[in-house]
Design a protein around this motif. Structure first.
Motif, PDB file in Angstrom:
ATOM      1  N   GLU A  95       0.815  -1.214   0.000  1.00 33.79           N
ATOM      2  CA  GLU A  95       0.000   0.000   0.000  1.00 33.79           C
ATOM      3  C   GLU A  95       0.849   1.265   0.000  1.00 33.79           C
ATOM      4  O   GLU A  95       0.436   2.290  -0.544  1.00 33.79           O
ATOM      5  CB  GLU A  95      -0.968  -0.024   1.181  1.00 33.79           C
ATOM      6  CG  GLU A  95      -1.995  -1.149   1.043  1.00 33.79           C
ATOM      7  CD  GLU A  95      -3.009  -1.181   2.175  1.00 33.79           C
ATOM      8  OE1 GLU A  95      -2.989  -0.264   3.029  1.00 33.79           O
ATOM      9  OE2 GLU A  95      -3.814  -2.125   2.199  1.00 33.79           O
ATOM     10  N   HIS A 141      -8.615   1.456   0.115  1.00 35.13           N
ATOM     11  CA  HIS A 141      -7.249   0.979  -0.104  1.00 35.13           C
ATOM     12  C   HIS A 141      -7.138   0.165  -1.397  1.00 35.13           C
ATOM     13  O   HIS A 141      -6.142   0.273  -2.124  1.00 35.13           O
ATOM     14  CB  HIS A 141      -6.776   0.159   1.087  1.00 35.13           C
ATOM     15  CG  HIS A 141      -6.492   0.998   2.291  1.00 35.13           C
ATOM     16  ND1 HIS A 141      -5.407   1.839   2.384  1.00 35.13           N
ATOM     17  CD2 HIS A 141      -7.183   1.144   3.454  1.00 35.13           C
ATOM     18  CE1 HIS A 141      -5.430   2.461   3.543  1.00 35.13           C
ATOM     19  NE2 HIS A 141      -6.492   2.062   4.213  1.00 35.13           N
ATOM     20  N   LYS A 142      -8.158  -0.619  -1.696  1.00 36.73           N
ATOM     21  CA  LYS A 142      -8.133  -1.392  -2.943  1.00 36.73           C
ATOM     22  C   LYS A 142      -8.198  -0.462  -4.146  1.00 36.73           C
ATOM     23  O   LYS A 142      -7.571  -0.715  -5.167  1.00 36.73           O
ATOM     24  CB  LYS A 142      -9.291  -2.394  -2.985  1.00 36.73           C
ATOM     25  CG  LYS A 142      -9.196  -3.330  -4.184  1.00 36.73           C
ATOM     26  CD  LYS A 142     -10.192  -4.459  -4.129  1.00 36.73           C
ATOM     27  CE  LYS A 142     -10.014  -5.369  -5.337  1.00 36.73           C
ATOM     28  NZ  LYS A 142     -10.967  -6.505  -5.331  1.00 36.73           N
ATOM     29  N   THR A 143      -8.952   0.626  -4.018  1.00 34.73           N
ATOM     30  CA  THR A 143      -9.035   1.606  -5.101  1.00 34.73           C
ATOM     31  C   THR A 143      -7.665   2.239  -5.354  1.00 34.73           C
ATOM     32  O   THR A 143      -7.278   2.460  -6.511  1.00 34.73           O
ATOM     33  CB  THR A 143     -10.068   2.695  -4.767  1.00 34.73           C
ATOM     34  OG1 THR A 143     -11.363   2.078  -4.662  1.00 34.73           O
ATOM     35  CG2 THR A 143     -10.113   3.770  -5.847  1.00 34.73           C
ATOM     36  N   GLU A 146      -5.695  -0.210  -7.316  1.00 35.84           N
ATOM     37  CA  GLU A 146      -6.142  -0.285  -8.706  1.00 35.84           C
ATOM     38  C   GLU A 146      -5.740   0.955  -9.508  1.00 35.84           C
ATOM     39  O   GLU A 146      -5.316   0.848 -10.660  1.00 35.84           O
ATOM     40  CB  GLU A 146      -7.658  -0.472  -8.746  1.00 35.84           C
ATOM     41  CG  GLU A 146      -8.114  -1.833  -8.214  1.00 35.84           C
ATOM     42  CD  GLU A 146      -9.617  -1.936  -8.045  1.00 35.84           C
ATOM     43  OE1 GLU A 146     -10.287  -0.869  -8.067  1.00 35.84           O
ATOM     44  OE2 GLU A 146     -10.111  -3.065  -7.888  1.00 35.84           O
ATOM     45  N   GLN A 154      -1.239  -5.267  -8.281  1.00 32.86           N
ATOM     46  CA  GLN A 154      -2.645  -5.636  -8.133  1.00 32.86           C
ATOM     47  C   GLN A 154      -2.807  -7.144  -7.978  1.00 32.86           C
ATOM     48  O   GLN A 154      -3.611  -7.612  -7.164  1.00 32.86           O
ATOM     49  CB  GLN A 154      -3.438  -5.149  -9.345  1.00 32.86           C
ATOM     50  CG  GLN A 154      -3.534  -3.638  -9.451  1.00 32.86           C
ATOM     51  CD  GLN A 154      -4.130  -3.185 -10.780  1.00 32.86           C
ATOM     52  OE1 GLN A 154      -4.810  -3.944 -11.454  1.00 32.86           O
ATOM     53  NE2 GLN A 154      -3.849  -1.952 -11.171  1.00 32.86           N
ATOM     54  N   TYR A 157      -1.714  -8.193  -4.494  1.00 34.04           N
ATOM     55  CA  TYR A 157      -2.679  -7.732  -3.485  1.00 34.04           C
ATOM     56  C   TYR A 157      -3.915  -8.623  -3.483  1.00 34.04           C
ATOM     57  O   TYR A 157      -4.461  -8.939  -2.426  1.00 34.04           O
ATOM     58  CB  TYR A 157      -3.076  -6.282  -3.778  1.00 34.04           C
ATOM     59  CG  TYR A 157      -3.751  -5.572  -2.626  1.00 34.04           C
ATOM     60  CD1 TYR A 157      -2.999  -5.021  -1.591  1.00 34.04           C
ATOM     61  CD2 TYR A 157      -5.140  -5.438  -2.575  1.00 34.04           C
ATOM     62  CE1 TYR A 157      -3.611  -4.357  -0.534  1.00 34.04           C
ATOM     63  CE2 TYR A 157      -5.756  -4.779  -1.531  1.00 34.04           C
ATOM     64  CZ  TYR A 157      -4.988  -4.243  -0.511  1.00 34.04           C
ATOM     65  OH  TYR A 157      -5.602  -3.586   0.549  1.00 34.04           O
ATOM     66  N   LYS A 158      -4.339  -9.046  -4.661  1.00 36.52           N
ATOM     67  CA  LYS A 158      -5.538  -9.865  -4.781  1.00 36.52           C
ATOM     68  C   LYS A 158      -5.388 -11.199  -4.046  1.00 36.52           C
ATOM     69  O   LYS A 158      -6.349 -11.724  -3.496  1.00 36.52           O
ATOM     70  CB  LYS A 158      -5.865 -10.125  -6.255  1.00 36.52           C
ATOM     71  CG  LYS A 158      -7.204 -10.820  -6.472  1.00 36.52           C
ATOM     72  CD  LYS A 158      -7.575 -10.855  -7.930  1.00 36.52           C
ATOM     73  CE  LYS A 158      -8.944 -11.526  -8.128  1.00 36.52           C
ATOM     74  NZ  LYS A 158     -10.018 -10.793  -7.438  1.00 36.52           N
ATOM     75  N   GLU A 161      -6.056 -10.229  -0.380  1.00 34.88           N
ATOM     76  CA  GLU A 161      -6.993  -9.155  -0.066  1.00 34.88           C
ATOM     77  C   GLU A 161      -8.060  -9.544   0.961  1.00 34.88           C
ATOM     78  O   GLU A 161      -8.471  -8.714   1.778  1.00 34.88           O
ATOM     79  CB  GLU A 161      -7.652  -8.614  -1.332  1.00 34.88           C
ATOM     80  CG  GLU A 161      -8.582  -9.553  -2.037  1.00 34.88           C
ATOM     81  CD  GLU A 161      -9.256  -8.906  -3.238  1.00 34.88           C
ATOM     82  OE1 GLU A 161     -10.340  -9.363  -3.602  1.00 34.88           O
ATOM     83  OE2 GLU A 161      -8.695  -7.949  -3.816  1.00 34.88           O
ATOM     84  N   ARG A 165      -8.760  -7.794   4.552  1.00 29.08           N
ATOM     85  CA  ARG A 165     -10.070  -7.354   5.044  1.00 29.08           C
ATOM     86  C   ARG A 165     -10.280  -7.812   6.485  1.00 29.08           C
ATOM     87  O   ARG A 165     -10.772  -7.053   7.331  1.00 29.08           O
ATOM     88  CB  ARG A 165     -11.189  -7.900   4.151  1.00 29.08           C
ATOM     89  CG  ARG A 165     -11.240  -7.284   2.769  1.00 29.08           C
ATOM     90  CD  ARG A 165     -12.405  -7.838   1.966  1.00 29.08           C
ATOM     91  NE  ARG A 165     -13.681  -7.374   2.484  1.00 29.08           N
ATOM     92  CZ  ARG A 165     -14.851  -7.725   1.970  1.00 29.08           C
ATOM     93  NH1 ARG A 165     -14.897  -8.557   0.955  1.00 29.08           N
ATOM     94  NH2 ARG A 165     -15.975  -7.253   2.487  1.00 29.08           N
TER      95      ARG A 165
END
Length: 226
Positions: A95, A141-143, A146, A154, A157-158, A161, A165
């Motif tokens: 991040e 944070h995901k935005t 992206e 990405q 992170y996926k 993810e 959460r």
């Protein structure tokens, strides 16, 4: 001339829908860590076959939200202090980099998208809705990930993810100051939108500082149970 194959629109499978339903209950705390996940019970409650439930649990195991035990079935995963430390350090890297890259490539369109996500978080904080706050926290944070437009970032992170959460929910649970959570995210978005890459990266990493409190909290619990 080759004939083109007919395109088929595939709706979300029952396995995906089942995984979504169980995941939601895990992340909302309806199914707390350690809860047994029995195929028969879930099959009856969700009105789905045991095979569908089994596939859903395999997906959630891959995501790190469920643990499978030989001959004993499945249970909801919990975070150990080691898990929290690994997610804390990984979030710092992923991040922090994303915030830096986004600040370097910020545009009016990206700014609008980012501020929309921020306002959703602010609204949840003002209303005191913890579950909504956790969801909007993760969504923001995901935005950022992206909008950084770094495909490999990405992809990495996926993979984690859903664990992130769970980590966010756990951090927010021991950090009850909703106003502080809001201010942290406002500072992060402001740094990104102003194009200050170095500050954005630093704030993204410092914002993740709640992880240190979570690690200490989990260590204390582990020592108490030894």
């Amino acid at each position: 001339m080759k004939r083109r194959s007919q395109l088929t629109i595939v709706h979300r499978s029952l396995e995906v829908q089942a995984a979504d339903a169980i995941r939601k209950e895990i992340l909302s705390g309806i199914l707390p860590p350690g809860s047994r996940l029995l195929e028969i019970e879930l099959s009856e409650r969700l009105n789905l076959s045991r095979g569908t439930i089994r596939s859903a649990l395999q997906q959630l195991t891959y995501e790190g939200l469920v643990e499978q035990f030989p001959y004993r079935g499945c249970a909801v995963s919990g975070l150990s202090s080691r898990d929290a430390w690994e997610l804390y350090t990984l979030r710092n890297a992923l991040e922090g980099l994303a915030a830096k890259l986004l600040a370097e490539s910020i545009t009016p369109t990206k700014t609008k998208i980012l501020n929309t996500k921020l306002q959703q978080l602010v609204k949840a904080a003002k209303l005191g809705k913890w579950q909504q706050l956790a969801n909007t926290d993760f969504a923001l944070h995901k935005t950022i990930i992206e909008l950084s437009e770094h495909q490999r970032l990405q992809q990495q992170y996926k993979i984690v993810e859903q664990q992130i959460r769970l980590y966010i929910v756990s951090c927010n649970a021991i950090h009850p100051d909703l106003n502080e959570i809001r201010l942290q995210h406002e500072s992060l978005v402001d740094a990104i939108c102003s194009g200050n890459a170095e500050v954005a990266e630093q704030i993204a990493q410092e914002h993740n500082g709640d992880g240190q409190a979570l690690i200490a909290h989990l260590k204390a619990l582990e020592q108490k149970n030894d």
